[in-house]
Design a protein around this motif. Structure first.
Motif, PDB file in Angstrom:
ATOM      1  N   ASN A 105      42.798  33.226  18.654  1.00  0.00           N
ATOM      2  CA  ASN A 105      41.814  33.494  17.593  1.00  0.00           C
ATOM      3  C   ASN A 105      40.411  32.968  17.903  1.00  0.00           C
ATOM      4  OD1 ASN A 105      41.785  30.722  17.001  1.00  0.00           O
ATOM      5  ND2 ASN A 105      43.288  30.899  15.356  1.00  0.00           N
ATOM      6  N   LYS A 146      36.644  32.494  18.860  1.00  0.00           N
ATOM      7  CA  LYS A 146      35.505  33.398  18.739  1.00  0.00           C
ATOM      8  C   LYS A 146      34.562  33.265  19.941  1.00  0.00           C
ATOM      9  CE  LYS A 146      36.835  35.105  14.905  1.00  0.00           C
ATOM     10  NZ  LYS A 146      38.224  34.909  15.355  1.00  0.00           N
ATOM     11  N   ASP A 150      42.231  18.618  20.922  1.00  0.00           N
ATOM     12  CA  ASP A 150      41.715  17.982  19.711  1.00  0.00           C
ATOM     13  C   ASP A 150      40.185  17.985  19.668  1.00  0.00           C
ATOM     14  OD1 ASP A 150      41.310  16.764  17.349  1.00  0.00           O
ATOM     15  OD2 ASP A 150      42.060  14.794  17.950  1.00  0.00           O
ATOM     16  N   GLY A 151      39.673  19.052  19.063  1.00  0.00           N
ATOM     17  CA  GLY A 151      38.224  19.214  18.949  1.00  0.00           C
ATOM     18  C   GLY A 151      37.529  18.046  18.263  1.00  0.00           C
ATOM     19  N   TRP A 198      36.159  17.137   9.967  1.00  0.00           N
ATOM     20  CA  TRP A 198      35.455  18.203  10.705  1.00  0.00           C
ATOM     21  C   TRP A 198      34.004  18.287  10.253  1.00  0.00           C
ATOM     22  CZ3 TRP A 198      37.528  20.489  14.863  1.00  0.00           C
ATOM     23  CH2 TRP A 198      38.909  20.389  15.032  1.00  0.00           C
ATOM     24  N   PRO A 237      44.122  22.601  19.342  1.00  0.00           N
ATOM     25  CA  PRO A 237      44.737  21.371  18.811  1.00  0.00           C
ATOM     26  C   PRO A 237      45.175  20.423  19.922  1.00  0.00           C
ATOM     27  CG  PRO A 237      45.536  23.271  17.617  1.00  0.00           C
ATOM     28  CD  PRO A 237      44.714  23.807  18.741  1.00  0.00           C
ATOM     29  N   TRP A 246      30.467  27.116  16.705  1.00  0.00           N
ATOM     30  CA  TRP A 246      31.048  27.792  15.546  1.00  0.00           C
ATOM     31  C   TRP A 246      32.216  26.959  15.030  1.00  0.00           C
ATOM     32  CZ3 TRP A 246      30.376  30.961  11.763  1.00  0.00           C
ATOM     33  CH2 TRP A 246      31.482  31.453  11.048  1.00  0.00           C
ATOM     34  N   THR A 266      47.251  27.217   9.472  1.00  0.00           N
ATOM     35  CA  THR A 266      45.802  26.982   9.412  1.00  0.00           C
ATOM     36  C   THR A 266      45.086  27.949  10.356  1.00  0.00           C
ATOM     37  OG1 THR A 266      45.930  25.321  11.155  1.00  0.00           O
ATOM     38  CG2 THR A 266      46.067  24.531   8.876  1.00  0.00           C
ATOM     39  N   ASP A 267      45.780  29.011  10.749  1.00  0.00           N
ATOM     40  CA  ASP A 267      45.225  29.933  11.745  1.00  0.00           C
ATOM     41  C   ASP A 267      44.453  31.095  11.125  1.00  0.00           C
ATOM     42  OD1 ASP A 267      46.190  28.454  13.849  1.00  0.00           O
ATOM     43  OD2 ASP A 267      48.040  29.612  14.045  1.00  0.00           O
ATOM     44  N   TYR A 268      44.108  31.004   9.836  1.00  0.00           N
ATOM     45  CA  TYR A 268      43.382  32.090   9.170  1.00  0.00           C
ATOM     46  C   TYR A 268      42.060  32.318   9.900  1.00  0.00           C
ATOM     47  CZ  TYR A 268      42.239  27.650   7.055  1.00  0.00           C
ATOM     48  OH  TYR A 268      41.953  26.321   6.884  1.00  0.00           O
ATOM     49  N   GLU A 269      41.904  33.552  10.347  1.00  0.00           N
ATOM     50  CA  GLU A 269      40.755  33.872  11.203  1.00  0.00           C
ATOM     51  C   GLU A 269      39.541  34.328  10.416  1.00  0.00           C
ATOM     52  OE1 GLU A 269      40.590  36.499  14.772  1.00  0.00           O
ATOM     53  OE2 GLU A 269      42.760  36.226  14.634  1.00  0.00           O
ATOM     54  N   THR A 270      38.383  34.013  10.947  1.00  0.00           N
ATOM     55  CA  THR A 270      37.122  34.514  10.401  1.00  0.00           C
ATOM     56  C   THR A 270      37.077  36.029  10.579  1.00  0.00           C
ATOM     57  OG1 THR A 270      36.097  32.486  11.218  1.00  0.00           O
ATOM     58  CG2 THR A 270      34.616  34.289  10.591  1.00  0.00           C
ATOM     59  N   TYR A 309      37.932  24.532  21.717  1.00  0.00           N
ATOM     60  CA  TYR A 309      38.852  23.398  21.693  1.00  0.00           C
ATOM     61  C   TYR A 309      40.073  23.792  20.869  1.00  0.00           C
ATOM     62  CZ  TYR A 309      34.986  20.455  23.361  1.00  0.00           C
ATOM     63  OH  TYR A 309      33.963  19.908  24.095  1.00  0.00           O
ATOM     64  N   PRO A 327      40.497  23.823   9.833  1.00  0.00           N
ATOM     65  CA  PRO A 327      41.611  23.784   8.892  1.00  0.00           C
ATOM     66  C   PRO A 327      41.092  23.215   7.567  1.00  0.00           C
ATOM     67  CG  PRO A 327      42.173  22.707  10.989  1.00  0.00           C
ATOM     68  CD  PRO A 327      40.704  22.958  11.011  1.00  0.00           C
ATOM     69  N   ALA A 341      40.119  26.171  17.413  1.00  0.00           N
ATOM     70  CA  ALA A 341      40.653  27.519  17.622  1.00  0.00           C
ATOM     71  C   ALA A 341      41.943  27.428  18.430  1.00  0.00           C
ATOM     72  CB  ALA A 341      39.620  28.360  18.382  1.00  0.00           C
ATOM     73  N   ASN A 342      42.487  28.577  18.727  1.00  0.00           N
ATOM     74  CA  ASN A 342      43.519  28.659  19.758  1.00  0.00           C
ATOM     75  C   ASN A 342      43.187  29.880  20.616  1.00  0.00           C
ATOM     76  OD1 ASN A 342      44.687  30.997  18.564  1.00  0.00           O
ATOM     77  ND2 ASN A 342      45.865  29.696  17.174  1.00  0.00           N
TER      78      ASN A 342
HETATM   79  C1  LIG Z   1      40.909  28.503  10.385  1.00  0.00           C
HETATM   80  S1  LIG Z   1      41.382  28.671  12.062  1.00  0.00           S
HETATM   81  C2  LIG Z   1      39.894  29.283  12.798  1.00  0.00           C
HETATM   82  C3  LIG Z   1      40.134  30.095  14.027  1.00  0.00           C
HETATM   83  C4  LIG Z   1      38.884  30.662  14.687  1.00  0.00           C
HETATM   84  N1  LIG Z   1      38.066  29.603  15.212  1.00  0.00           N
HETATM   85  C5  LIG Z   1      38.084  31.547  13.746  1.00  0.00           C
HETATM   86  O1  LIG Z   1      36.976  31.165  13.368  1.00  0.00           O
HETATM   87  O2  LIG Z   1      38.589  32.605  13.387  1.00  0.00           O
HETATM   88  C6  LIG Z   1      41.397  26.941  12.517  1.00  0.00           C
HETATM   89  C7  LIG Z   1      41.926  26.700  13.908  1.00  0.00           C
HETATM   90  O3  LIG Z   1      41.780  25.309  14.196  1.00  0.00           O
HETATM   91  C8  LIG Z   1      42.742  24.974  15.141  1.00  0.00           C
HETATM   92  N2  LIG Z   1      42.901  23.508  15.111  1.00  0.00           N
HETATM   93  C9  LIG Z   1      43.615  22.761  14.255  1.00  0.00           C
HETATM   94  N3  LIG Z   1      43.509  21.453  14.579  1.00  0.00           N
HETATM   95  C10 LIG Z   1      42.702  21.394  15.666  1.00  0.00           C
HETATM   96  C11 LIG Z   1      42.224  20.338  16.483  1.00  0.00           C
HETATM   97  N4  LIG Z   1      42.554  19.056  16.219  1.00  0.00           N
HETATM   98  N5  LIG Z   1      41.413  20.639  17.520  1.00  0.00           N
HETATM   99  C12 LIG Z   1      41.071  21.919  17.776  1.00  0.00           C
HETATM  100  N6  LIG Z   1      41.509  22.966  17.042  1.00  0.00           N
HETATM  101  C13 LIG Z   1      42.318  22.701  15.999  1.00  0.00           C
HETATM  102  C14 LIG Z   1      43.980  25.751  14.726  1.00  0.00           C
HETATM  103  O4  LIG Z   1      44.741  26.071  15.857  1.00  0.00           O
HETATM  104  C15 LIG Z   1      43.396  27.008  14.078  1.00  0.00           C
HETATM  105  O5  LIG Z   1      43.543  28.101  14.940  1.00  0.00           O
END
Ligand SMILES: C[S@@+](CC[C@H](N)C(=O)[O-])C[C@H]1O[C@@H](n2cnc3c(N)ncnc32)[C@H](O)[C@@H]1O
Length: 147
Positions: A40, A42, A52-53, A75, A49, A63, A12-16, A47, A67, A36-37
């Motif tokens: 990745n 921005k 837990d955002g 979300w 995982p 922003w 689920t780490d596909y970046e913007t 927050y 996932p 995010a992590n």
């Molecule tokens: C689609 S990526 C987006 C990454 C970055 N924010 C961007 O816009 O490029 C989704 C991110 O959500 C993070 N994620 C998944 N579950 C999460 C949670 N419960 N709390 C915070 N982040 C979470 C994942 O680690 C992943 O990197």
């Protein structure tokens, strides 16, 4: 990422794409990436995982590229509710206009910009077009007051 890569990675780490983020950052000046992590994010503040955002407070200009799995509705609901509480949340989402979440939390409750073409997401050192159309959804306190 292409469909094969997407399915096989299960990530689920596909970046913007940076240029898409920068277009909206120039307008909203984001202070928090809500999911995010470290690699990745921005924004300097984010927050992960582990934190837990979904269970943290969202405030200021946020922003969100969440996932896109089964939890995507959680979300989106959190974004809508955070805007009601004073935040601005800008999200990159699949343009699934037939879903319950679109009608419950997006349609007439936020500004929507449908993106032309397909977003090229980034995963590690690879990138490729999404297999679905995308949209930018902008929840602001004023818009979310409408319902
Ligand atoms: C689609 S990526 C987006 C990454 C970055 N924010 C961007 O816009 O490029 C989704 C991110 O959500 C993070 N994620 C998944 N579950 C999460 C949670 N419960 N709390 C915070 N982040 C979470 C994942 O680690 C992943 O990197």
């Amino acid at each position: 990422m292409n469909e094969v890569l997407f399915a096989s990675s299960g990530s689920t780490d596909y970046e913007t794409p940076p240029e898409l983020f920068q277009k909206y950052d120039a307008i909203y000046h984001f202070s928090l990436d809500v999911c995010a992590n470290r690699a990745n994010t921005k924004c300097r503040r984010f927050y992960s995982p582990k934190q837990d955002g979904l269970t943290q407070p969202w405030s200021g200009a946020c922003w969100m590229n969440p996932p896109y799995g089964r939890d995507v509705e959680a979300w989106i609901k959190k974004a809508y509710e955070s805007a009601k509480a004073g935040a601005t949340v800008v999200a990159l989402l699949p343009a699934r206009t037939d879903t319950a979440w679109f009608h419950e939390f997006v349609y007439n409750k936020a500004m929507v910009e449908f993106l032309r073409g397909r977003v090229r997401f980034i995963l590690g050192d690879k990138s490729g077009p999404a297999t679905f159309p995308s949209m930018i959804v902008i929840w602001t306190p004023r818009w979310s007051e409408r319902s």
